[in-house]
Design an enzyme around this catalytic site. Structure first.
Site, PDB file in Angstrom:
ATOM      1  N   ASP A   1      35.463  32.407  50.365  1.00  0.00           N
ATOM      2  CA  ASP A   1      34.505  32.480  49.022  1.00  0.00           C
ATOM      3  C   ASP A   1      32.796  32.195  49.054  1.00  0.00           C
ATOM      4  OD1 ASP A   1      34.352  32.170  45.692  1.00  0.00           O
ATOM      5  OD2 ASP A   1      34.013  30.303  46.432  1.00  0.00           O
TER       6      ASP A   1
ATOM      7  N   GLU B   1      36.183  37.592  48.778  1.00  0.00           N
ATOM      8  CA  GLU B   1      35.993  38.164  47.590  1.00  0.00           C
ATOM      9  C   GLU B   1      34.974  38.888  47.591  1.00  0.00           C
ATOM     10  OE1 GLU B   1      35.057  36.295  43.154  1.00  0.00           O
ATOM     11  OE2 GLU B   1      35.502  34.631  44.579  1.00  0.00           O
TER      12      GLU B   1
ATOM     13  N   ASP C   1      35.405  24.865  46.142  1.00  0.00           N
ATOM     14  CA  ASP C   1      34.781  26.162  46.899  1.00  0.00           C
ATOM     15  C   ASP C   1      35.816  27.004  47.780  1.00  0.00           C
ATOM     16  OD1 ASP C   1      32.170  27.140  45.079  1.00  0.00           O
ATOM     17  OD2 ASP C   1      31.675  25.660  46.012  1.00  0.00           O
TER      18      ASP C   1
END
Length: 173
Positions: free
Chosen positions: A8, A67, A139
């Site tokens: 991420d 992502e 996160d």
């Protein structure tokens, strides 16, 4: 059996998650955050690159998922996010890992069942899927969610390929 590293990306905090996929089961290996310091972007990108490279060296993943950039309200934020993604992707390709990309909506859909899930819902489902006793930092949970999404997507593709193979065999017998 494969080890998947999910990322991420962020210019201040990059979350990561490492899981092992055994058939349809996802097993937790590690997760955490790479936190950058300073006011200028170039040293932050270097920290992200070095952090991802270290994680790859430590856990030796066979698959890498990240992502995709989403369109933020602030173009400067989107640009920094894209640069952080680039640093992570270069670290992966330097280690001969193929980079798979998933949108935030795809990740939420794979993990929670809806593309409009909240961060809290993602965290809860990550805990449940990986049988974690504690809630990972947001996160890090997102990094794990990326890895889970990749595992589920890969499993679905294998299952579909098996169905196609069975159908093709049936036609030619």
């Amino acid at each position: 059996m494969s080890i998947i590293l999910g990322i991420d990306p962020g210019s201040r905090i990059t979350g990561y998650g490492v899981i092992e996929q055994k058939g349809s089961k996802c097993i937790y290996i590690a997760s955490g955050c790479i936190r950058t310091k300073g006011d200028t972007l170039a040293p932050k990108l270097n920290m992200i690159f070095n952090g991802i490279a270290e994680i790859i060296q430590q856990y030796n993943p066979s698959e890498f998922a990240i992502e995709q950039v989403f369109m933020a309200k602030n173009p400067d934020s989107a640009l920094k996010l894209g640069q952080a993604r680039g640093a992570a992707m270069v670290a992966a390709t330097q280690s001969d890992l193929y980079v798979c990309e998933y949108s935030a909506r795809q990740i939420k859909q794979a993990v929670v069942g809806t593309g409009a899930a909240s961060k809290e819902q993602v965290q809860s489902m990550v805990m449940q899927i990986l049988n974690l006793s504690g809630r990972p930092q947001a996160d890090a949970a997102d990094g794990l969610a990326v890895a889970i999404c990749h595992a589920h997507t890969a499993q679905s593709l294998v299952a579909m390929a098996g169905q196609v193979k069975k159908t093709v065999r049936g036609r030619f017998r």
